[in-house]
Scaffold this active site. Structure first.
Site, mmCIF file in Angstrom:
data_model
loop_
_atom_site.group_PDB
_atom_site.id
_atom_site.type_symbol
_atom_site.label_atom_id
_atom_site.label_comp_id
_atom_site.label_asym_id
_atom_site.label_seq_id
_atom_site.Cartn_x
_atom_site.Cartn_y
_atom_site.Cartn_z
ATOM 1 C CB CYS A 1 -0.852 0.017 1.377
ATOM 2 S SG CYS A 1 -1.713 1.661 1.501
ATOM 3 C CB CYS B 1 0.815 1.100 4.782
ATOM 4 S SG CYS B 1 -0.753 0.212 5.114
ATOM 5 C CG HIS C 1 -4.141 -1.318 4.474
ATOM 6 N ND1 HIS C 1 -3.863 -0.322 3.384
ATOM 7 C CD2 HIS C 1 -4.726 -2.263 3.760
ATOM 8 C CE1 HIS C 1 -4.060 -0.924 2.270
ATOM 9 N NE2 HIS C 1 -4.977 -1.904 2.376
ATOM 10 C CG ASN D 1 -13.443 10.243 -4.568
ATOM 11 O OD1 ASN D 1 -14.636 10.784 -4.336
ATOM 12 N ND2 ASN D 1 -12.635 10.713 -5.218
ATOM 13 C CB SER E 1 -6.730 5.105 -6.455
ATOM 14 O OG SER E 1 -6.152 5.986 -5.502
ATOM 15 C CG HIS F 1 -4.249 3.538 3.909
ATOM 16 N ND1 HIS F 1 -3.134 2.692 4.666
ATOM 17 C CD2 HIS F 1 -4.285 4.426 4.951
ATOM 18 C CE1 HIS F 1 -2.927 3.188 5.839
ATOM 19 N NE2 HIS F 1 -3.433 4.226 5.895
ATOM 20 C CG HIS G 1 -6.892 7.904 0.734
ATOM 21 N ND1 HIS G 1 -7.363 6.528 0.721
ATOM 22 C CD2 HIS G 1 -6.978 8.576 -0.193
ATOM 23 C CE1 HIS G 1 -7.521 6.656 -0.596
ATOM 24 N NE2 HIS G 1 -7.519 7.702 -1.467
ATOM 25 C CD GLN H 1 -7.677 12.929 -4.002
ATOM 26 O OE1 GLN H 1 -7.140 13.708 -4.473
ATOM 27 N NE2 GLN H 1 -8.450 11.726 -4.473
HETATM 28 P P1 H2U Z 1 -8.223 8.569 -4.235
HETATM 29 O O1 H2U Z 1 -8.180 7.266 -4.069
HETATM 30 O O2 H2U Z 1 -9.348 9.434 -3.719
HETATM 31 O O3 H2U Z 1 -8.000 8.741 -5.831
HETATM 32 O O4 H2U Z 1 -6.881 9.439 -3.705
HETATM 33 C C1 H2U Z 1 -5.524 8.861 -3.697
HETATM 34 C C2 H2U Z 1 -4.742 9.961 -4.276
HETATM 35 O O5 H2U Z 1 -3.298 9.474 -4.010
HETATM 36 C C3 H2U Z 1 -4.442 10.166 -5.691
HETATM 37 O O6 H2U Z 1 -4.976 11.347 -6.148
HETATM 38 C C4 H2U Z 1 -2.555 10.036 -5.106
HETATM 39 C C5 H2U Z 1 -3.313 9.861 -6.276
HETATM 40 O O7 H2U Z 1 -2.796 10.741 -7.268
HETATM 41 N N1 H2U Z 1 -1.129 9.326 -4.955
HETATM 42 C C6 H2U Z 1 0.066 9.802 -4.512
HETATM 43 O O8 H2U Z 1 -0.033 11.104 -4.327
HETATM 44 N N2 H2U Z 1 0.984 8.950 -4.340
HETATM 45 C C7 H2U Z 1 1.406 7.632 -4.593
HETATM 46 O O9 H2U Z 1 2.312 7.197 -4.535
HETATM 47 C C8 H2U Z 1 -0.086 6.836 -5.239
HETATM 48 C C9 H2U Z 1 -1.221 7.821 -5.254
HETATM 49 ZN ZN ZN Z 2 -2.385 1.046 3.623
#
Ligand code: H2U
Ligand code: ZN
Length: 349
Positions: free
Chosen positions: A52, A55, A115, A155, A163, A166, A168, A170
């Site tokens: 992940c 994490c 996680h 989201n 995506s 974990h 999180h 934004q």
């Molecule tokens: P979402 O799961 O809501 O898409 O948010 C995760 C965000 O994390 C996504 O916008 C970022 C992605 O661009 N990200 C990073 O900044 N670094 C990473 O190593 C992977 C994902």
């Molecule tokens: Zn994680």
């Protein structure tokens, strides 16, 4: 006598916050469903996942290593949709081809080092840490002269395009005010100029009087299914005190915000006994240096699930071409959410 009944007859409802209409078709909720069904999202996750990128201690896509954080952790999105350094400029051809440069900052907030948790499975003190981080980020980003609006959101669930499971959220902070809060700005300002009270203070008073769409309350916040809700189990979390942004919340109010987020999201998970997907976010005053007394702090929850873990609402057809539409009434959804327990289903038995 008109015989008009909002529990039976098709009607339009006005969204006073956005100045838009929604079509409500209560008679239609009994129709059979033979369309796409979603697979319920996988539930079992380890407390730590070595693959992940959120994490603690793991390496992100850009090679950076996350610290061994033990509560929350915030960093600038490695794939940010907005960038700080953008040449000023624009395009305007006859008012029909218009574009303008946009700049800003995107941040990612890990809610917990664990996680396997989500907001409803976290403790109130742990969610309070998230609230505190939102306050810090809003204050710091909002103070910048090149940032006029700060959008904090989450989201949750693959269905919403999240995506990574974990926990999180934004933050996207930018030069201009995006369209959703801009519409709310217009409506709130018009109302405030006419009544010298915030639109949401008066709306909340009506809802508390009626008790038809209230889901939960605590000393400082109320969650209700708005009269004009579009999404099946959409809710609006409103501050009782008409503050403009989260930096104005007292210590006790921040605690109450954590409490009500926890209680609401537990009810969501209990509805279909799954980790309930949604997009949620705070709406607050623009950070353009003005006071914005018309603005009233609130949070929207937009979940797509309709009647089970596998049937979701799509905004298609008439909704793309006409107005948004819903079948089950907001009053019905509020009743379902009110009936839910505040003990998370994973904690039962
Ligand atoms: P979402 O799961 O809501 O898409 O948010 C995760 C965000 O994390 C996504 O916008 C970022 C992605 O661009 N990200 C990073 O900044 N670094 C990473 O190593 C992977 C994902
Ligand atoms: Zn994680």
């Amino acid at each position: 006598m008109s015989g008009f009944d909002t529990t039976e007859h098709p009607h339009r409802r006005f969204n006073a916050l956005k100045g838009e209409w929604v079509l409500v078709s209560p008679h239609r909720s009994k129709r059979p469903w033979q369309g796409q069904q979603e697979a319920p999202e996988g539930e079992q996750r380890p407390a730590y996942d070595p693959s992940c990128y959120l994490c603690p201690g793991n390496t992100r896509a850009n090679g950076e290593i996350n610290p061994a954080y033990d509560s929350t952790f915030v960093f600038t999105n490695d794939f940010a949709a907005l960038q700080e350094q953008v040449p000023v400029g624009g395009v305007n051809e006859g008012g029909l081809l218009r574009a303008e440069a946009e700049s800003g900052v995107c941040r990612v907030i890990c809610f917990s080092p664990r996680h396997d948790l989500t907001l409803p499975e976290m403790t109130t003190p742990a969610i309070r840490q998230v609230v505190d981080l939102w306050v810090d980020e809003f204050r710091t980003l909002g103070a910048r002269p090149d940032i006029n609006y700060v959008q904090i959101f989450e989201n949750k669930g693959q269905m919403m395009g999240c995506s990574n499971p974990h926990p999180h959220g934004q933050i996207w902070a930018q030069r201009t005010v995006p369209m959703e809060p801009a519409k709310e700005s217009t409506e709130q300002l018009a109302y405030f100029q006419q009544h010298q009270r915030t639109l949401l203070a008066d709306y909340l008073a009506i809802e508390l009087e009626k008790q038809e769409r209230i889901v939960i309350e605590n000393a400082h916040f109320v969650v209700l299914v708005p009269f004009w809700a579009v999404w099946p189990f959409e809710t609006l979390l409103i501050a009782r005190r008409p503050v403009q942004d989260i930096t104005q919340l007292t210590d006790e109010e921040r605690e109450a915000l954590a409490d009500i987020i926890r209680r609401l999201t537990i009810r969501y998970d209990n509805l279909f006994q799954i980790s309930f997907p949604y997009s949620a976010g705070l709406h607050q005053r623009p950070t353009d240096g003005e006071d914005h007394p018309e603005w009233h702090l609130h949070m929207h929850f937009y979940p797509p699930l309709l009647r089970s873990a596998t049937v979701r609402k799509f905004m298609v057809g008439y909704e793309m071409l006409g107005d948004p539409q819903r079948d089950i009434t907001p009053e019905f959804s509020a009743g379902r959410l009110r009936d839910m327990s505040e003990v998370h289903y994973k904690q039962v038995q």
